[in-house]
Design a protein around this motif. Sequence first.
Motif, PDB file in Angstrom:
ATOM      1  N   PHE A  16       9.916  19.125  41.824  1.00 35.45           N
ATOM      2  CA  PHE A  16      11.214  19.739  42.100  1.00 35.45           C
ATOM      3  C   PHE A  16      12.349  18.848  41.595  1.00 35.45           C
ATOM      4  CE2 PHE A  16      14.859  20.093  45.014  1.00 35.45           C
ATOM      5  CZ  PHE A  16      15.225  21.396  44.767  1.00 35.45           C
ATOM      6  N   VAL A  17      12.246  17.554  41.854  1.00 35.19           N
ATOM      7  CA  VAL A  17      13.270  16.619  41.386  1.00 35.19           C
ATOM      8  C   VAL A  17      13.309  16.605  39.860  1.00 35.19           C
ATOM      9  CG1 VAL A  17      13.925  14.183  41.307  1.00 35.19           C
ATOM     10  CG2 VAL A  17      13.210  15.202  43.462  1.00 35.19           C
ATOM     11  N   LEU A  18      12.141  16.588  39.224  1.00 37.05           N
ATOM     12  CA  LEU A  18      12.095  16.611  37.762  1.00 37.05           C
ATOM     13  C   LEU A  18      12.728  17.887  37.207  1.00 37.05           C
ATOM     14  CD1 LEU A  18       8.529  15.185  37.066  1.00 37.05           C
ATOM     15  CD2 LEU A  18      10.719  14.011  36.860  1.00 37.05           C
ATOM     16  N   LEU A  19      12.476  19.017  37.861  1.00 41.00           N
ATOM     17  CA  LEU A  19      13.088  20.279  37.427  1.00 41.00           C
ATOM     18  C   LEU A  19      14.609  20.229  37.541  1.00 41.00           C
ATOM     19  CD1 LEU A  19      10.904  23.190  38.838  1.00 41.00           C
ATOM     20  CD2 LEU A  19      11.502  22.781  36.468  1.00 41.00           C
ATOM     21  N   ILE A  20      15.094  19.725  38.643  1.00 43.42           N
ATOM     22  CA  ILE A  20      16.543  19.641  38.849  1.00 43.42           C
ATOM     23  C   ILE A  20      17.175  18.737  37.789  1.00 43.42           C
ATOM     24  CG2 ILE A  20      18.342  18.822  40.426  1.00 43.42           C
ATOM     25  CD1 ILE A  20      17.157  21.481  41.270  1.00 43.42           C
ATOM     26  N   VAL A  21      16.555  17.595  37.540  1.00 46.67           N
ATOM     27  CA  VAL A  21      17.083  16.677  36.522  1.00 46.67           C
ATOM     28  C   VAL A  21      17.082  17.347  35.160  1.00 46.67           C
ATOM     29  CG1 VAL A  21      16.622  14.512  35.303  1.00 46.67           C
ATOM     30  CG2 VAL A  21      16.494  14.586  37.792  1.00 46.67           C
ATOM     31  N   ARG A  22      15.991  18.028  34.833  1.00 46.28           N
ATOM     32  CA  ARG A  22      15.885  18.714  33.536  1.00 46.28           C
ATOM     33  C   ARG A  22      16.960  19.794  33.400  1.00 46.28           C
ATOM     34  NH1 ARG A  22      16.181  21.138  29.371  1.00 46.28           N
ATOM     35  NH2 ARG A  22      14.495  22.036  28.177  1.00 46.28           N
ATOM     36  N   ILE A  23      17.174  20.559  34.436  1.00 41.04           N
ATOM     37  CA  ILE A  23      18.171  21.630  34.389  1.00 41.04           C
ATOM     38  C   ILE A  23      19.582  21.055  34.273  1.00 41.04           C
ATOM     39  CG2 ILE A  23      19.212  23.483  35.756  1.00 41.04           C
ATOM     40  CD1 ILE A  23      16.296  23.972  36.820  1.00 41.04           C
ATOM     41  N   LEU A  24      19.875  20.030  35.051  1.00 43.11           N
ATOM     42  CA  LEU A  24      21.211  19.430  34.978  1.00 43.11           C
ATOM     43  C   LEU A  24      21.465  18.776  33.624  1.00 43.11           C
ATOM     44  CD1 LEU A  24      21.568  17.854  38.530  1.00 43.11           C
ATOM     45  CD2 LEU A  24      22.654  19.923  37.644  1.00 43.11           C
ATOM     46  N   GLY A  35      19.528  13.517  25.627  1.00 48.54           N
ATOM     47  CA  GLY A  35      18.501  14.043  24.735  1.00 48.54           C
ATOM     48  C   GLY A  35      17.188  13.295  24.851  1.00 48.54           C
ATOM     49  N   GLN A  36      17.274  12.003  25.062  1.00 47.63           N
ATOM     50  CA  GLN A  36      16.058  11.199  25.214  1.00 47.63           C
ATOM     51  C   GLN A  36      15.323  11.554  26.504  1.00 47.63           C
ATOM     52  OE1 GLN A  36      17.620   7.254  25.024  1.00 47.63           O
ATOM     53  NE2 GLN A  36      17.788   7.248  22.798  1.00 47.63           N
ATOM     54  N   ILE A  37      16.057  11.743  27.561  1.00 52.36           N
ATOM     55  CA  ILE A  37      15.438  12.098  28.839  1.00 52.36           C
ATOM     56  C   ILE A  37      14.886  13.513  28.784  1.00 52.36           C
ATOM     57  CG2 ILE A  37      15.835  12.369  31.317  1.00 52.36           C
ATOM     58  CD1 ILE A  37      18.030  10.235  31.043  1.00 52.36           C
ATOM     59  N   ILE A  38      15.639  14.429  28.163  1.00 48.39           N
ATOM     60  CA  ILE A  38      15.169  15.810  28.030  1.00 48.39           C
ATOM     61  C   ILE A  38      13.888  15.855  27.212  1.00 48.39           C
ATOM     62  CG2 ILE A  38      15.690  18.047  26.977  1.00 48.39           C
ATOM     63  CD1 ILE A  38      18.580  17.673  27.868  1.00 48.39           C
ATOM     64  N   SER A  39      13.811  15.077  26.151  1.00 47.35           N
ATOM     65  CA  SER A  39      12.598  15.082  25.335  1.00 47.35           C
ATOM     66  C   SER A  39      11.398  14.551  26.116  1.00 47.35           C
ATOM     67  CB  SER A  39      12.801  14.282  24.054  1.00 47.35           C
ATOM     68  OG  SER A  39      12.978  12.918  24.350  1.00 47.35           O
ATOM     69  N   PHE A  40      11.629  13.699  27.094  1.00 49.22           N
ATOM     70  CA  PHE A  40      10.553  13.227  27.961  1.00 49.22           C
ATOM     71  C   PHE A  40      10.165  14.286  28.989  1.00 49.22           C
ATOM     72  CE2 PHE A  40       9.383  11.222  32.023  1.00 49.22           C
ATOM     73  CZ  PHE A  40       8.195  10.623  31.643  1.00 49.22           C
ATOM     74  N   LEU A  41      11.169  14.967  29.572  1.00 44.55           N
ATOM     75  CA  LEU A  41      10.909  15.922  30.648  1.00 44.55           C
ATOM     76  C   LEU A  41      10.462  17.300  30.145  1.00 44.55           C
ATOM     77  CD1 LEU A  41      13.834  15.183  33.124  1.00 44.55           C
ATOM     78  CD2 LEU A  41      11.433  14.540  33.337  1.00 44.55           C
ATOM     79  N   SER A  42      10.829  17.666  28.943  1.00 43.42           N
ATOM     80  CA  SER A  42      10.513  19.005  28.437  1.00 43.42           C
ATOM     81  C   SER A  42       9.029  19.349  28.467  1.00 43.42           C
ATOM     82  CB  SER A  42      11.067  19.190  27.029  1.00 43.42           C
ATOM     83  OG  SER A  42      12.460  19.288  27.081  1.00 43.42           O
ATOM     84  N   PRO A  43       8.139  18.487  27.996  1.00 46.09           N
ATOM     85  CA  PRO A  43       6.712  18.857  28.057  1.00 46.09           C
ATOM     86  C   PRO A  43       6.182  18.997  29.479  1.00 46.09           C
ATOM     87  CG  PRO A  43       7.048  16.974  26.605  1.00 46.09           C
ATOM     88  CD  PRO A  43       8.342  17.235  27.277  1.00 46.09           C
ATOM     89  N   ILE A  44       6.858  18.375  30.434  1.00 50.33           N
ATOM     90  CA  ILE A  44       6.417  18.446  31.819  1.00 50.33           C
ATOM     91  C   ILE A  44       6.952  19.696  32.513  1.00 50.33           C
ATOM     92  CG2 ILE A  44       6.510  17.264  34.063  1.00 50.33           C
ATOM     93  CD1 ILE A  44       6.886  14.647  32.443  1.00 50.33           C
ATOM     94  N   THR A  45       8.212  20.031  32.269  1.00 52.52           N
ATOM     95  CA  THR A  45       8.854  21.111  33.015  1.00 52.52           C
ATOM     96  C   THR A  45       8.905  22.446  32.278  1.00 52.52           C
ATOM     97  OG1 THR A  45      11.013  20.412  32.198  1.00 52.52           O
ATOM     98  CG2 THR A  45      10.293  19.516  34.313  1.00 52.52           C
TER      99      THR A  45
END
Length: 92
Positions: A16-24, A35-45
């Motif tokens: 849930f926290v990862l989803l919120i971070v990705r959405i924000l 962009g660096q954080i999104i590229s890390f979170l995208s394959p997960i979320t």
Amino acid sequence: MNLVITSLVQFLNIYFVLLIVRILLSWFQTAEWAGQIISFLSPITDPYLNIFRSIIPPLGGIDISAILAIFLLQIVQGSLASYSAASLASGF
């Protein structure tokens, strides 16, 4: 059994926290650090979010499918937490 459910609830909390971070962070796509954080979170979320994106397409450029994804995740998490608490109280 209760340990498995408790672990699953904790996993859903983290997800849930990862989803919120990705959405924000999707609001700040032009920032280099985001962009660096999104590229890390995208394959997960994104696999989870894509399920809801196929049901609800973006409306006027706004992706509201994330609201449904978070809502369903919270329902599942709450149900598992309730079941875990009930099974703990009954002794199973």
